[in-house]
Write a protein that holds these residues in place. Structure first.
Motif, PDB file in Angstrom:
ATOM      1  N   ASN A  27      52.676  48.617 -44.388  1.00 24.05           N
ATOM      2  CA  ASN A  27      53.536  49.150 -43.333  1.00 24.05           C
ATOM      3  C   ASN A  27      53.961  50.591 -43.587  1.00 24.05           C
ATOM      4  O   ASN A  27      54.450  51.259 -42.686  1.00 24.05           O
ATOM      5  CB  ASN A  27      54.773  48.259 -43.178  1.00 24.05           C
ATOM      6  CG  ASN A  27      55.517  48.060 -44.489  1.00 24.05           C
ATOM      7  OD1 ASN A  27      55.031  48.407 -45.552  1.00 24.05           O
ATOM      8  ND2 ASN A  27      56.710  47.512 -44.403  1.00 24.05           N
ATOM      9  N   LYS A  28      53.808  51.099 -44.815  1.00 24.75           N
ATOM     10  CA  LYS A  28      54.350  52.425 -45.168  1.00 24.75           C
ATOM     11  C   LYS A  28      53.778  53.522 -44.287  1.00 24.75           C
ATOM     12  O   LYS A  28      54.493  54.392 -43.809  1.00 24.75           O
ATOM     13  CB  LYS A  28      54.060  52.800 -46.620  1.00 24.75           C
ATOM     14  CG  LYS A  28      54.411  51.796 -47.638  1.00 24.75           C
ATOM     15  CD  LYS A  28      55.854  51.415 -47.587  1.00 24.75           C
ATOM     16  CE  LYS A  28      56.050  50.154 -48.369  1.00 24.75           C
ATOM     17  NZ  LYS A  28      55.160  49.047 -47.985  1.00 24.75           N
ATOM     18  N   LYS A  37      55.358  53.461 -40.952  1.00 20.68           N
ATOM     19  CA  LYS A  37      56.759  53.916 -40.953  1.00 20.68           C
ATOM     20  C   LYS A  37      56.862  55.429 -41.172  1.00 20.68           C
ATOM     21  O   LYS A  37      57.800  56.064 -40.724  1.00 20.68           O
ATOM     22  CB  LYS A  37      57.547  53.185 -42.049  1.00 20.68           C
ATOM     23  CG  LYS A  37      57.785  51.725 -41.740  1.00 20.68           C
ATOM     24  CD  LYS A  37      59.005  51.172 -42.463  1.00 20.68           C
ATOM     25  CE  LYS A  37      58.697  50.655 -43.828  1.00 20.68           C
ATOM     26  NZ  LYS A  37      59.844  49.900 -44.403  1.00 20.68           N
ATOM     27  N   ASN A  77      58.349  50.968 -53.307  1.00 21.61           N
ATOM     28  CA  ASN A  77      57.028  51.219 -52.713  1.00 21.61           C
ATOM     29  C   ASN A  77      57.113  52.418 -51.766  1.00 21.61           C
ATOM     30  O   ASN A  77      56.168  53.185 -51.622  1.00 21.61           O
ATOM     31  CB  ASN A  77      56.573  50.018 -51.874  1.00 21.61           C
ATOM     32  CG  ASN A  77      56.257  48.813 -52.721  1.00 21.61           C
ATOM     33  OD1 ASN A  77      55.816  48.945 -53.849  1.00 21.61           O
ATOM     34  ND2 ASN A  77      56.484  47.628 -52.173  1.00 21.61           N
ATOM     35  N   GLY A  90      62.587  43.906 -45.299  1.00 21.72           N
ATOM     36  CA  GLY A  90      63.465  44.551 -46.278  1.00 21.72           C
ATOM     37  C   GLY A  90      64.575  45.237 -45.498  1.00 21.72           C
ATOM     38  O   GLY A  90      65.698  44.743 -45.402  1.00 21.72           O
ATOM     39  N   THR A  91      64.233  46.371 -44.859  1.00 26.11           N
ATOM     40  CA  THR A  91      65.198  47.047 -43.986  1.00 26.11           C
ATOM     41  C   THR A  91      65.113  46.543 -42.542  1.00 26.11           C
ATOM     42  O   THR A  91      65.978  46.852 -41.730  1.00 26.11           O
ATOM     43  CB  THR A  91      64.942  48.570 -43.959  1.00 26.11           C
ATOM     44  OG1 THR A  91      63.647  48.798 -43.373  1.00 26.11           O
ATOM     45  CG2 THR A  91      64.977  49.177 -45.349  1.00 26.11           C
ATOM     46  N   GLY A  92      64.037  45.850 -42.203  1.00 26.95           N
ATOM     47  CA  GLY A  92      63.863  45.342 -40.841  1.00 26.95           C
ATOM     48  C   GLY A  92      63.171  46.331 -39.897  1.00 26.95           C
ATOM     49  O   GLY A  92      62.978  46.035 -38.709  1.00 26.95           O
ATOM     50  N   THR A 133      59.996  47.435 -39.902  1.00 28.59           N
ATOM     51  CA  THR A 133      58.678  46.956 -39.478  1.00 28.59           C
ATOM     52  C   THR A 133      58.843  45.852 -38.438  1.00 28.59           C
ATOM     53  O   THR A 133      58.154  45.832 -37.412  1.00 28.59           O
ATOM     54  CB  THR A 133      57.901  46.413 -40.706  1.00 28.59           C
ATOM     55  OG1 THR A 133      57.968  47.400 -41.723  1.00 28.59           O
ATOM     56  CG2 THR A 133      56.458  46.110 -40.366  1.00 28.59           C
ATOM     57  N   THR A 171      51.852  43.444 -45.424  1.00 28.46           N
ATOM     58  CA  THR A 171      52.453  44.780 -45.403  1.00 28.46           C
ATOM     59  C   THR A 171      52.191  45.578 -46.683  1.00 28.46           C
ATOM     60  O   THR A 171      52.815  46.611 -46.915  1.00 28.46           O
ATOM     61  CB  THR A 171      53.973  44.636 -45.163  1.00 28.46           C
ATOM     62  OG1 THR A 171      54.448  43.521 -45.927  1.00 28.46           O
ATOM     63  CG2 THR A 171      54.274  44.394 -43.695  1.00 28.46           C
TER      64      THR A 171
HETATM   65  C1  LIG Z   1      55.086  45.530 -49.082  1.00 30.21           C
HETATM   66  C2  LIG Z   1      56.262  45.603 -48.186  1.00 30.21           C
HETATM   67  N1  LIG Z   1      56.394  44.670 -47.243  1.00 30.21           N
HETATM   68  C3  LIG Z   1      57.455  44.646 -46.414  1.00 30.21           C
HETATM   69  C4  LIG Z   1      58.435  45.609 -46.514  1.00 30.21           C
HETATM   70  C5  LIG Z   1      59.613  45.526 -45.613  1.00 30.21           C
HETATM   71  O1  LIG Z   1      59.573  46.494 -44.626  1.00 30.21           O
HETATM   72  P1  LIG Z   1      60.878  46.881 -43.843  1.00 30.21           P
HETATM   73  O2  LIG Z   1      61.744  47.665 -44.772  1.00 30.21           O
HETATM   74  O3  LIG Z   1      60.369  47.701 -42.722  1.00 30.21           O
HETATM   75  O4  LIG Z   1      61.546  45.625 -43.421  1.00 30.21           O
HETATM   76  C6  LIG Z   1      58.323  46.633 -47.461  1.00 30.21           C
HETATM   77  C7  LIG Z   1      59.299  47.731 -47.544  1.00 30.21           C
HETATM   78  O5  LIG Z   1      58.996  48.791 -47.090  1.00 30.21           O
HETATM   79  C8  LIG Z   1      57.213  46.622 -48.338  1.00 30.21           C
HETATM   80  O6  LIG Z   1      57.067  47.539 -49.310  1.00 30.21           O
END
Ligand SMILES: Cc1ncc(COP(=O)(O)O)c(C=O)c1O
Length: 293
Positions: A38-39, A42, A66, A166-168, A170, A277
């Protein structure tokens, strides 16, 4: 900068998946070895905003972020300067794999104590030539990039979309772009992360139509906590399906799917799409041979 055609949509076949379900994994982890998952989505619009305004990127993270490693690589590819504000002054003495990677890719690392780290507004005045990107890429530009995830392959015929949160950010992008008949499910990897309801809602577009839900019981002890059960699950998943997962996010998301599938949580006939992700580089913090991949 990256080739979206590396991303595959793979059917997941394992003995424990109910015959009444179809499961597939969207392999964002295959996009790029360092700006994977997802990086890239984002960071995409954050990088274009920085470029348009002739700025570098300043962002934040902890020891095993990450996001820090990916931002360093993405800025290197885009040829713009970047600064990483790292939580924990003690980390400077002995750079771990993630931070070393970020530094080697040209990120200037600034180590701060936990109090100054919390006071993020001061950095904007201190570094006017840098676009401030919140920790984890959690902003509207981050969610906008994630709206593109479901367009890489045809995904309209899935009934459920599953993603670690994590932060939501994605998750918000997925909800914004999902079709009205789809249900988007977030699996928080932080314990007690009920704040995510608001964080996600803040990034939703007024015309989103998909239903969404956060399932809180799969954090496995909390952020960064990995159990023998998780490691065993990741290893047997890999042996059976050749799908590599990471200990912080995607291992927990797949384990959630495993448990939900065993509990017949999904109605018969559901088609479940899991978003891989990335984050595999985080596994390097484990001792050798703990994982089979
Ligand atoms: C591998 C992985 N998956 C999922 C996430 C969660 O993403 P988000 O912070 O957009 O919810 C992250 C954090 O960036 C991540 O590194």
């Amino acid at each position: 900068m990256t080739d979206l055609s590396n991303i595959t949509l793979d059917t997941l076949k394992a003995g424990w998946i109910s015959p009444h379900l179809h499961a597939a994994v969207l392999r964002l982890d295959k996009l790029h070895p360092e700006v994977s998952g997802n990086k890239w989505f984002k960071l995409k619009y954050n990088i274009s905003i920085a470029r348009e305004n002739n700025k570098g990127i300043l962002t934040f993270g902890g020891a095993y972020s990450n996001h820090i490693a990916a931002t360093a690589m993405a800025c290197k590819l885009a040829n713009i300067p970047c600064i990483g504000i790292i939580r924990g002054e003690e980390l400077e003495q002995n750079l771990n794999h993630t931070l070393k990677l970020a530094k080697d890719n040209g990120m200037q690392l600034r180590f701060t104590d936990r109090n100054s780290y919390r006071n993020k507004t001061s950095f904007a005045t201190q570094y006017p030539d840098y676009l401030i990107v919140p920790e984890g890429g959690h902003n509207a530009a981050g969610a906008k990039g994630c709206e593109e995830i479901l367009t890489i392959h045809p995904t309209n015929d899935y009934s459920h979309i599953l993603c670690a949160a994590g932060t939501g950010t994605t998750l918000a992008g997925l909800i914004n772009s999902a079709a009205p008949h789809q249900k988007v499910i977030g699996i928080p990897v932080l314990k007690g992360a009920t704040f995510l309801e608001q964080e996600v809602a803040a990034l939703l577009s007024p015309d989103h139509r998909a239903e969404w839900e956060l399932l809180y019981q799969f954090h496995g002890g909390g952020y960064g906590k990995s159990s023998r059960e998780l490691i065993n699950f990741m290893n047997s998943l890999y042996q059976e399906t050749l799908l590599p997962t990471d200990i912080i996010y995607t291992g927990k998301m797949l384990m959630a799917f495993h448990q939900l599938s065993l509990q017949s949580w999904f109605p018969a006939g559901s088609r479940v799409l899991m978003i891989h992700t990335g984050g595999l580089q985080g596994n390097l913090s484990l001792a050798p041979n703990v994982l089979l991949f």
